[in-house]
Design a protein around this motif. Structure first.
Motif: not given
Length: 72
Positions: A29, A31, A35-36, A46-47, A49-50, A53-54
């Motif tokens: 991702t 990241l 952060y994960i 998270p946003s 967008e994030t 991705k996840i």
């Protein structure tokens, strides 16, 4: 359980189901592993967008994550 924790728990379960380590999810991702970890432990929300991705990486519906995120 707070909504942030619900989101983190959902992501963690999906990650483990895919047999991925946090570092592997982070690499895919783009990241950081920390952060994960922070997301999974409810320290960050998270946003979109994030989350997207996840969700793509874990093959789960973004709507499932959005329902557990307090900012959405």
């Amino acid at each position: 359980m707070t909504e942030k924790n619900m989101l983190g728990t959902t992501i963690k379960k999906a990650r483990k189901h895919k047999r991925l380590k946090q570092a592997q999810l982070a690499d895919i991702t783009k990241l950081s592993r920390s952060y994960i970890s922070d997301i999974e432990n409810g320290r960050y929300s998270p946003s979109i967008e994030t989350l997207s991705k996840i969700a793509v990486c874990l093959d789960i519906d973004l709507n499932i994550l959005k329902m557990t995120d307090i900012q959405v």
